[in-house]
Design an enzyme around this catalytic site. Structure first.
Site, PDB file in Angstrom:
ATOM      1  CD  GLN A 178       6.710  -5.592 145.045  1.00  0.00           C
ATOM      2  OE1 GLN A 178       6.461  -4.632 144.319  1.00  0.00           O
ATOM      3  NE2 GLN A 178       7.791  -6.348 144.881  1.00  0.00           N
TER       4      GLN A 178
ATOM      5  CG  HIS B  79       6.717 -12.000 146.495  1.00  0.00           C
ATOM      6  ND1 HIS B  79       7.171 -10.689 146.574  1.00  0.00           N
ATOM      7  CD2 HIS B  79       5.565 -12.017 147.192  1.00  0.00           C
ATOM      8  CE1 HIS B  79       6.336  -9.969 147.297  1.00  0.00           C
ATOM      9  NE2 HIS B  79       5.325 -10.759 147.669  1.00  0.00           N
TER      10      HIS B  79
ATOM     11  CG  HIS C  24       1.451 -14.517 147.108  1.00  0.00           C
ATOM     12  ND1 HIS C  24       1.603 -14.733 148.454  1.00  0.00           N
ATOM     13  CD2 HIS C  24       1.893 -13.262 146.857  1.00  0.00           C
ATOM     14  CE1 HIS C  24       2.103 -13.641 148.999  1.00  0.00           C
ATOM     15  NE2 HIS C  24       2.302 -12.737 148.057  1.00  0.00           N
TER      16      HIS C  24
END
Length: 145
Positions: free
Chosen positions: A99, A105, A107
C-alpha cells in the site's frame, strides 16, 4: 486522524476535494473512480471512498458496500471499453502489502497475456496440516465471537 475527516496531506483526499488533479471517470456521494497517475494499462482505475479511510481495518460496512458496488461497475466498464483477457481486483492494506498511499483504494486492472504485471501468487508449497487446522479454528472462533 479519524476516518471522518479528509487527510490534509493525502493525495486521494485532495482528489476528492478537487485540489489535486485526476482523470475522474465516475463519482458518487461516497466514492470516486479515477485513473492512477501511472496506470499498468489503459483501463486501470482506482476506486476510493471520498472520506479518508486509511485501510481495510478502518472501513465500515456502509462505505464498503459503496466501494464494492463501484468496483463492480468499474469492472464491467473496463471489460466493455477495453476487452481485457482477464482482470485483477487488488486492495492492499499496509506497507508490507505494497500500500503506497495511506487511503483505502481498490485497483481494477485489465490483464492481457504476456502483460507487464508480475505473477500475483507465489508457487505453491506444502503447508503443515496442523497449522491450517489451527488457523481455521482460530478464525472460526474470532468470527463467532
Amino acid at each position: 486522524m479519524t476516518a471522518d475527516h479528509h487527510g490534509a496531506d493525502c493525495v486521494f483526499c485532495g482528489i476528492a476535494t478537487g485540489t489535486e488533479p485526476a482523470r475522474i471517470v465516475a463519482g458518487t456521494a461516497d466514492t470516486l473512480t479515477f485513473l492512477p497517475r501511472n496506470p499498468v494499462h489503459p483501463g486501470h482505475v482506482l476506486v476510493v471512498p471520498r472520506r479518508h479511510v486509511r485501510d481495510i481495518w478502518e472501513l465500515d460496512e456502509k462505505t464498503a458496500t459503496a466501494v464494492g458496488a463501484e468496483v463492480l461497475k468499474a469492472a464491467h466498464a473496463v471489460r466493455a471499453a477495453h476487452r481485457p483477457e482477464g482482470l485483477n481486483i487488488i486492495q492492499s492494506s499496509g506497507a508490507v502489502a505494497t500500500q503506497s498511499v495511506p487511503h483505502l483504494h481498490v485497483h481494477v486492472v485489465p490483464r492481457y497475456e504476456g502483460d507487464r504485471m508480475p505473477q500475483l501468487w507465489p508457487d505453491p508449497t506444502e503447508t503443515d496440516p496442523e497449522l491450517l487446522d489451527d488457523s481455521a479454528r482460530r478464525l472460526r472462533e474470532t468470527l463467532e465471537s
